[in-house]
Write a protein that holds these residues in place. Sequence first.
Motif, mmCIF file in Angstrom:
data_model
loop_
_atom_site.group_PDB
_atom_site.id
_atom_site.type_symbol
_atom_site.label_atom_id
_atom_site.label_comp_id
_atom_site.label_asym_id
_atom_site.label_seq_id
_atom_site.Cartn_x
_atom_site.Cartn_y
_atom_site.Cartn_z
ATOM 1 N N SER A 16 19.399 19.072 -34.439
ATOM 2 C CA SER A 16 18.561 20.052 -33.631
ATOM 3 C C SER A 16 17.612 20.529 -33.874
ATOM 4 O O SER A 16 16.927 20.912 -32.915
ATOM 5 C CB SER A 16 19.956 20.221 -32.572
ATOM 6 N N HIS A 17 17.465 21.383 -34.624
ATOM 7 C CA HIS A 17 17.667 22.700 -35.205
ATOM 8 C C HIS A 17 15.839 22.005 -35.193
ATOM 9 O O HIS A 17 15.131 23.436 -35.039
ATOM 10 C CB HIS A 17 17.875 23.190 -36.540
ATOM 11 N N CYS A 57 14.297 19.590 -33.925
ATOM 12 C CA CYS A 57 13.410 19.901 -32.690
ATOM 13 C C CYS A 57 12.959 21.101 -32.070
ATOM 14 O O CYS A 57 11.687 21.083 -31.056
ATOM 15 C CB CYS A 57 14.052 19.017 -31.651
ATOM 16 N N VAL A 58 13.701 22.169 -32.376
ATOM 17 C CA VAL A 58 13.676 23.551 -31.860
ATOM 18 C C VAL A 58 12.911 23.777 -32.590
ATOM 19 O O VAL A 58 11.417 24.577 -31.541
ATOM 20 C CB VAL A 58 14.558 24.628 -31.855
ATOM 21 N N ALA A 68 9.246 22.402 -31.215
ATOM 22 C CA ALA A 68 8.936 22.815 -29.446
ATOM 23 C C ALA A 68 8.230 24.101 -29.708
ATOM 24 O O ALA A 68 7.494 24.529 -29.051
ATOM 25 C CB ALA A 68 10.325 22.215 -29.201
ATOM 26 N N LEU A 73 14.039 23.971 -23.533
ATOM 27 C CA LEU A 73 14.381 22.622 -24.433
ATOM 28 C C LEU A 73 15.763 23.363 -24.856
ATOM 29 O O LEU A 73 16.804 22.183 -25.134
ATOM 30 C CB LEU A 73 13.311 22.563 -25.119
ATOM 31 N N ASN A 74 15.907 24.128 -25.490
ATOM 32 C CA ASN A 74 17.132 24.846 -26.359
ATOM 33 C C ASN A 74 18.118 24.848 -25.912
ATOM 34 O O ASN A 74 19.008 23.942 -26.697
ATOM 35 C CB ASN A 74 16.198 26.403 -26.800
ATOM 36 N N ILE A 83 19.051 22.925 -23.401
ATOM 37 C CA ILE A 83 18.725 20.869 -23.256
ATOM 38 C C ILE A 83 19.361 20.716 -25.163
ATOM 39 O O ILE A 83 20.386 19.955 -24.345
ATOM 40 C CB ILE A 83 18.148 20.645 -23.067
ATOM 41 N N ILE A 84 18.576 20.768 -25.605
ATOM 42 C CA ILE A 84 18.707 19.694 -27.471
ATOM 43 C C ILE A 84 20.034 20.337 -27.180
ATOM 44 O O ILE A 84 20.498 19.186 -28.288
ATOM 45 C CB ILE A 84 17.712 20.298 -28.540
ATOM 46 N N TYR A 85 20.632 22.077 -28.062
ATOM 47 C CA TYR A 85 21.869 22.019 -28.655
ATOM 48 C C TYR A 85 23.354 22.041 -27.177
ATOM 49 O O TYR A 85 24.427 21.025 -27.961
ATOM 50 C CB TYR A 85 21.939 23.097 -28.161
ATOM 51 N N ARG A 99 23.200 17.827 -28.567
ATOM 52 C CA ARG A 99 23.881 17.218 -29.237
ATOM 53 C C ARG A 99 25.033 18.582 -30.450
ATOM 54 O O ARG A 99 25.325 18.051 -30.781
ATOM 55 C CB ARG A 99 22.648 17.992 -30.669
ATOM 56 N N ARG A 115 28.555 20.725 -25.152
ATOM 57 C CA ARG A 115 28.860 19.423 -24.268
ATOM 58 C C ARG A 115 29.992 19.315 -23.668
ATOM 59 O O ARG A 115 29.568 19.261 -22.951
ATOM 60 C CB ARG A 115 28.056 18.211 -25.676
#
Length: 318
Positions: free
Chosen positions: A249-250, A252-253, A256, A293-294, A296-298, A301, A306
Motif C-alpha cells: 500500500s505504501h 502504491c501511494v 500515485a 487514493l490514499n 482508499i488504498i490504506y 489493505r 477496513r
Amino acid sequence: MLASENSSSHPVSFILLGIPGLENSQFWIAFPFCAIYAVAIIGNIAVLHIIRIDHTLHEPMYLFLAMLATTDLALSSSTQPKMLAIFWFHAHEIEYHIEYHACLIQVFFIHASSSVESGVLMAMALDRYVAICFPLHHSSILTPAVVGKLGAAVMMRALLWVSPFCIMVSRMPFCPNQVIPQPYCEHMAVLKLVCADTRVNRAYGLFVAFSVVGFDMIVISISYVMILRTVLGMPSGEARLKAFGTCASHICVILALYIPALFTFLTHRFGHHVPRAVHIMFANLYLLVPPMLNPIIYGVRTKQIRNRVIQGCCGKLP
C-alpha cells in the motif's frame, strides 16, 4: 490576473483561466473533479476519525497515516473550491488587492503540503524499514515522541523551504498581463507574470524541488533496498509474502504522488511541446488523485481500518 490601473508592482486582481482549450467542456469536467474531491474529503476524514477513536491504532504507522490524511485535506482543499467555482460559475477573477496575497497563500499551501506529503511518505518508509528489519525494537525506536519529532521536522522543512520563494515573488514587479492559464495559483505560473529577472527564483525553486523530492526518494529507496534484503533472507515464504503485503500500500501511494508530480514539475520547465491542456489536466490530477487514493488504498489493505469502516457501515464485523 489584471494589473492595477496605476501601474503598481502588485496586481489588483488575477484572472484564472481554468483549462485553456477546454473552456467549453469545463462545466462537465467539474463533475468528476467534484466527485474525486468529495471522495478525498470523506475518505481522509474517515481515516482520521477511525484513528482518533481506536486507541489500538495509536501506533507509528497509523500516526503517520493520520499526518498523511491531514496533509491530503490541506492539499486538495487549497485548490478545489476555487477550481469548481471557475468551472461552474465562471468565477475567474480574484478581486481586490488583498487577494494578491491570497494567491501567494495558495502557492504556499500547494507547495508546502506537497513537501509535507513527500516527507510523511519518507517517514512511513523508515517506519516500514524498522518494523521489518528490527521488529523486536520497533516500539522502542519509533516511540510516539520520535514520531512527533519526525512530523514536526517535516512541517518545519516545508515552512523554511517554501516560504522564501513566496516572499521573493511578493517583492517583485508584475507585468500588465496578469492572466494565469490554469485554475489555481502555482509558483512557476505566477513567476511567469513577473517583469524582472527571475533566474534566482527559478534556481531556488529547482533547489527546493530537488532537495525535497531528491532527499526523500533517496531515503525511501535505501529503506526499501534494506527491506528487500531482509525479506529475501526470510526462510518462510508466508513471512516474505506478509512482509511484502505490508509495504504494497505504501508503494502504491508513493507512485500515485511522485509520477504525476514529476511529470508536472518537468513539464513546467522543459516540456514546451506538451499541449497546455494535457499539462494542466495532469497538474490538476496531481493535486486531486493522491488525496483520493490514499484513504482508499490504506482502507482496503489495512485490516484494522477496513474492519472499522465495515463496522460503521454495517454495524458488525465480517
